[in-house]
Design an enzyme around this catalytic site. Structure first.
Site, mmCIF file in Angstrom:
data_model
loop_
_atom_site.group_PDB
_atom_site.id
_atom_site.type_symbol
_atom_site.label_atom_id
_atom_site.label_comp_id
_atom_site.label_asym_id
_atom_site.label_seq_id
_atom_site.Cartn_x
_atom_site.Cartn_y
_atom_site.Cartn_z
ATOM 1 N N VAL A 114 0.838 -1.206 0.000
ATOM 2 C CA VAL A 114 0.000 0.000 0.000
ATOM 3 C C VAL A 114 0.874 1.257 0.000
ATOM 4 C CG1 VAL A 114 -1.916 -1.177 1.146
ATOM 5 C CG2 VAL A 114 -0.161 -0.052 2.542
ATOM 6 N N ASP A 115 2.207 1.065 -0.261
ATOM 7 C CA ASP A 115 3.155 2.166 -0.066
ATOM 8 C C ASP A 115 3.380 3.040 -1.299
ATOM 9 O OD1 ASP A 115 5.770 -0.389 0.051
ATOM 10 O OD2 ASP A 115 4.901 0.609 -1.704
ATOM 11 N N HIS B 8 -4.505 -4.154 -2.500
ATOM 12 C CA HIS B 8 -4.955 -3.855 -1.130
ATOM 13 C C HIS B 8 -5.062 -2.357 -0.880
ATOM 14 C CE1 HIS B 8 -3.270 -8.037 0.173
ATOM 15 N NE2 HIS B 8 -4.501 -8.128 -0.301
ATOM 16 N N CYS C 133 -20.291 14.191 5.367
ATOM 17 C CA CYS C 133 -21.261 13.528 6.274
ATOM 18 C C CYS C 133 -20.774 13.477 7.714
ATOM 19 C CB CYS C 133 -21.563 12.111 5.787
ATOM 20 S SG CYS C 133 -20.178 10.981 5.935
ATOM 21 N N GLU D 31 13.076 -16.423 1.945
ATOM 22 C CA GLU D 31 12.755 -17.689 2.621
ATOM 23 C C GLU D 31 11.839 -18.534 1.731
ATOM 24 O OE1 GLU D 31 12.481 -15.223 6.860
ATOM 25 O OE2 GLU D 31 10.703 -16.165 5.988
ATOM 26 N N ALA E 69 15.090 -9.497 -2.882
ATOM 27 C CA ALA E 69 14.633 -9.071 -4.222
ATOM 28 C C ALA E 69 15.451 -7.879 -4.704
ATOM 29 C CB ALA E 69 13.157 -8.706 -4.154
#
Ligand code: BV8
Length: 244
Positions: free
Chosen positions: A103-104, A119, A149, A214, A230
């Site tokens: 979400v970054d 996400h 609202c 892993e 990565a």
């Protein structure tokens, strides 16, 4: 890191590459992985207990402060070599679909386009009734009210127990059903339905590459494993593509 020749050949011949990333891809940018997002002053909380509608209903101020802390981490971070290598793959290959669980927003900052934010995105806020709301100033102690609202605004992310936005889900499922090559990078492959994309791609005959420090529940079905960060393995893939 040695990149298998079979992987280089598959990339060069790929008709449609699907890339799925998780928080391990942002680890080298100094952002704690999702499971480790309960570090420092948040160590006493479990991320998957804070990232829920129930937690927000119970204590909106606590959840809002956790997201403010995470936004600060992201704003102080830079995309790393893994993000840049993924953007380079998008530029080089004829058809790439990039789906991120993160979400970054770091893929976009690294130059990736058409990112499917499975996400959501921590930089956006939304009102459950009125959608995304842009704020000039953001309080840090508790969620601001919707200007229309008065309801609490919330981060525009998908919490546990919430459904994936329809457009993101259908585009990701279509890509998993069509791709002939899939790279799964930096995810524990335990959160669904994101983790199911690799299973769908495999069932449709795609060749799977896992880039992770892993082994994960996905590793058994991967055709190729790039074991390590990565931030090292994905740039090595680009270098191998440049090679003979
Ligand atoms: C859904 C946004 C339908 C928020 C996230 C009960 C009720 C409802 C649903 C469920 C339920 N029980 C189970 C479910 C399903 C649930 C789920 O899958 N739970 C899991 C825990 C079992 N899923 C959902 O709820 C989803 N919605 O199912 O809707 C529905 C609706 C109602 C009722 C029933 C069904 C929604 C899930 C979305 C949750 N939101 N994020 C926020 O970020 O604040 S998920 C969160 O986890 C992040 O997005 C994160 O990306 C994602 C996955 O985690 P990872 O990325 O894998 O991160 P993790 O830390 O786990 O692992 C890091 C990996 O990187 C490791 O493998 C590590 O080895 C590796 N690594 C580390 N460093 C490196 C590296 N790899 C490479 N290089 C490195 N340097």
């Amino acid at each position: 890191m040695t990149v298998p020749r079979a992987l280089v050949n598959r990339l060069r011949a790929a008709r449609h590459l699907l890339i799925l990333t998780g928080s391990g891809v942002s680890a080298a940018s100094g952002i704690p992985t999702f499971r480790a997002a309960g570090t420092g002053l948040w160590a006493r909380f479990r991320p998957d207990e804070l990232a829920t509608p129930e937690a927000f209903a119970r204590d909106p101020a606590l959840v809002w402060q956790w997201y403010c802390w995470r936004r600060d981490l992201v704003n102080a971070a830079e995309p790393n070599a893994a993000h840049h290598a993924i953007a380079e793959l998008q530029r080089r290959l004829s058809r790439v679909t990039l789906v991120t669980q993160n979400v970054d927003g770091l893929h976009q900052r690294a130059g990736s386009s058409d990112v499917i934010e499975f996400h959501g995105n921590i930089h956006r806020n939304r009102c459950p009734q009125h959608g995304v709301i842009n704020l000039d100033r953001e309080p840090r102690d508790k969620p601001p009210p919707c200007p229309d609202c008065g309801d609490n605004l919330r981060p525009d992310v998908v919490w546990f127990g919430e459904t994936i936005p329809e457009q993101s889900l259908s585009a990701s499922l279509a890509a998993a059903s069509d791709c002939d090559l899939m790279l799964i990078a930096g995810t524990a492959s335990v959160v669904y339905p994101a983790a199911g994309l690799a299973e769908l791609a495999k069932a449709n005959g795609a060749w799977l590459i896992e880039a992770n420090t892993e082994t994960t529940p996905l590793s058994a079905m991967a055709d190729c494993e790039l074991r390590g960060s990565a931030a090292d393995s994905l740039p090595a893939v680009i270098q191998a593509l440049d090679g003979a």
